[in-house]
Design a protein around this motif. Structure first.
Motif, short mmCIF file in Angstrom:
data_model
loop_
_atom_site.label_atom_id
_atom_site.label_comp_id
_atom_site.label_asym_id
_atom_site.label_seq_id
_atom_site.Cartn_x
_atom_site.Cartn_y
_atom_site.Cartn_z
N SER A 1 0.83 -1.20 0.00
CA SER A 1 0.00 0.00 0.00
C SER A 1 0.87 1.26 0.00
CB SER A 1 -0.91 0.00 1.24
OG SER A 1 -1.65 1.19 1.31
N PHE A 2 0.78 2.02 -1.07
CA PHE A 2 1.43 3.32 -1.11
C PHE A 2 0.55 4.37 -0.46
CE2 PHE A 2 3.11 0.96 -4.75
CZ PHE A 2 4.48 1.12 -4.57
N SER A 3 -0.74 4.30 -0.77
CA SER A 3 -1.73 5.23 -0.23
C SER A 3 -3.11 4.67 -0.55
CB SER A 3 -1.57 6.63 -0.84
OG SER A 3 -1.88 6.59 -2.24
N GLN A 4 -4.14 5.35 -0.13
CA GLN A 4 -5.49 4.91 -0.47
C GLN A 4 -5.71 4.92 -1.98
OE1 GLN A 4 -8.60 7.20 1.41
NE2 GLN A 4 -10.23 6.25 0.22
N ALA A 5 -5.04 5.80 -2.67
CA ALA A 5 -5.24 5.94 -4.12
C ALA A 5 -4.38 4.99 -4.94
CB ALA A 5 -4.94 7.38 -4.54
N ALA A 6 -3.37 4.36 -4.35
CA ALA A 6 -2.45 3.52 -5.12
C ALA A 6 -1.96 2.36 -4.27
CB ALA A 6 -1.27 4.34 -5.63
N ASN A 7 -2.29 1.14 -4.71
CA ASN A 7 -1.85 -0.08 -4.04
C ASN A 7 -1.43 -1.07 -5.11
OD1 ASN A 7 -3.07 0.35 -1.06
ND2 ASN A 7 -4.54 1.06 -2.57
#
Length: 442
Positions: free
Chosen positions: A173-179
């Protein structure tokens, strides 16, 4: 003079009295503050001692020499399920904690009973599946997820059961917008392929469109990028393994036998998928997905075994897409789905199969050029105990057309599976309904 002296003395005395009173008041306040400070010091000391005790216990619990102990916590949910004398579905979900508190264990089970009105000899009970979830979180960013399934209670060469790995992938998980995910994972199609526990769908059996057109449970090996936005839009795109037309075995469920499940999967050509879903309005879900890829893999099956049909010179692409929508409000649940697939150059594939059958006396089926299915479904939850809660009963009454008209390149037809019209009892009640056409194959 004496009067003047007495007057001065009285004035001095009256002036000194307030000063003495003010000094006494200040001394009392100082003493009170000192007492409060002392009490706070004692409280801080007690809290520090308790913190040290907690830290010592935590260190003892997480010490490497301590063997891991799984603490099982099981819960059961009946939301979305309907019980009846003729159909029973049960599930359990559990969670466990390993030595470091980073490992999770869970699962569910499903037992069904199907009773037929017109022919009781077909009545059947089955431990349809037992599924075990095992996951581990390495850090706040990196985790591992897996799903192991046993179907029909017994798995052996002489039984119909099987043991399969449905999922096994790493997730970063990089962030909620990018995994980012990599491994064996489920394709983001329809309602049931990703979430197919018994409480998720109505009735005893999964609907036919998301079984025969979308080959649930459908998974591929590869890598994907997914995420969501603050305004309710989520996406999932990636590159994976794909279908193999050389494994085609059922015109009534064209992709069920053709998806490879990462079992020695032919990967001369990779496939691409993408999905979008919008849930920015409470209760509303609208989405769609597409998957496409070369499914002949440079004639890999024939090159490995010359007793199979020879598809050399043919490049066939399998494409599948779906659109779906759902509206949930209070006790009302409405959903609809349409899915369609195509197999390019099916006429050339069919000619090879026909020639192979004539030469070898076999009856291999011919792949269709296109196939599709749709359904519309409605249900309403009735509260238990006077208010609507997760234990609400959600009855479903389905009216479905279960016939499949299958015609391949040379007109062969496939058989449909039994549907509601043949007397199969499913949970039903008033004030709910559904309708669908399942599926048509061109």
């Amino acid at each position: 003079m004496k009067k003047i002296g007495l007057l001065l003395a009285a004035t001095a005395l009256s002036t000194a009295t307030p000063a003495l009173a003010e000094q006494s008041s200040l001394e009392a306040e100082v003493a009170l503050l000192k007492a409060q400070i002392a009490a706070q010091k004692e409280q801080l000391a007690a809290q520090a001692a308790r913190l040290e005790l907690v830290e010592a216990r935590l260190q003892t619990a997480t010490a490497p020499t301590t063997p891991p102990v799984a603490l099982a916590e099981s819960t059961s949910s009946a939301s979305g399920t309907t019980a009846s004398p003729t159909a029973v579905a049960a599930n359990t979900v559990g969670a466990g904690r390993g030595s470091g508190g980073e490992t999770t264990i869970g699962g569910y089970g499903e037992i069904t009973y199907n009773g037929y009105l017109k022919d009781s000899s077909r009545n059947q009970a089955d431990l349809k599946r037992l599924v075990l979830f095992v996951g581990h979180r390495f850090s706040d960013k990196l985790s591992f997820n897996s799903e192991i399934e046993v179907e029909h209670a017994v798995a052996s060469s002489g039984d119909q059961g099987e043991v399969a790995i449905e999922q096994a992938y790493l997730d970063y998980s990089f962030s909620q917008a990018a995994n980012l995910k990599a491994g064996l994972f489920l394709m983001p199609f329809g309602f049931l392929n990703r979430n197919h526990e018994p409480p998720v769908f109505y009735g005893v059996e999964r609907n036919e469109v998301e079984t025969r057109i979308i080959p649930s449970t459908w998974r591929e090996g590869g890598t994907g990028l997914y995420g969501s936005t603050p305004f309710g839009l989520s996406y999932d795109v990636g590159v994976t393994t794909g279908f193999n037309v050389a494994k085609f075995d059922d015109p009534g469920a064209p992709l069920a036998g053709s998806h490879q499940e990462l079992q020695l999967a032919k990967a001369s050509s990779l496939s691409f998928y993408g999905s979008l879903e919008y849930q920015g309005i409470p209760g509303l879900l609208i989405g769609g997905a597409v998957f496409t890829g070369n499914a002949t893999h440079n004639n890999a099956d024939f090159k490995g075994d010359h007793s199979l049909p020879d598809f050399s010179g043919i490049t066939s692409r399998v494409t599948l897409w779906d659109v779906h929508g759902r509206w949930q409000h209070r006790g009302l649940d409405l959903q609809a789905l349409y899915a369609r697939g195509t197999i390019s150059h099916s006429a050339a594939l069919g000619a090879v199969v026909e020639n192979f059958n004539d030469a070898n006396g076999t009856e291999l089926p011919v792949a269709p050029s296109a196939f599709y299915g749709w359904y519309v479904q409605g249900a309403y939850s009735f509260a238990l105990g006077g208010h609507r809660d997760p234990r609400s009963v959600r009855p479903l009454r389905e009216i479905r057309h279960a016939g499949a008209h299958a015609a391949g390149a040379h007109g062969r037809c496939g058989q449909s599976r039994p549907g509601a019209h043949d007397g199969l009892l499913v949970p039903s009640a008033a004030r709910s309904g559904g309708k669908g056409r399942l599926p048509k194959i061109l």
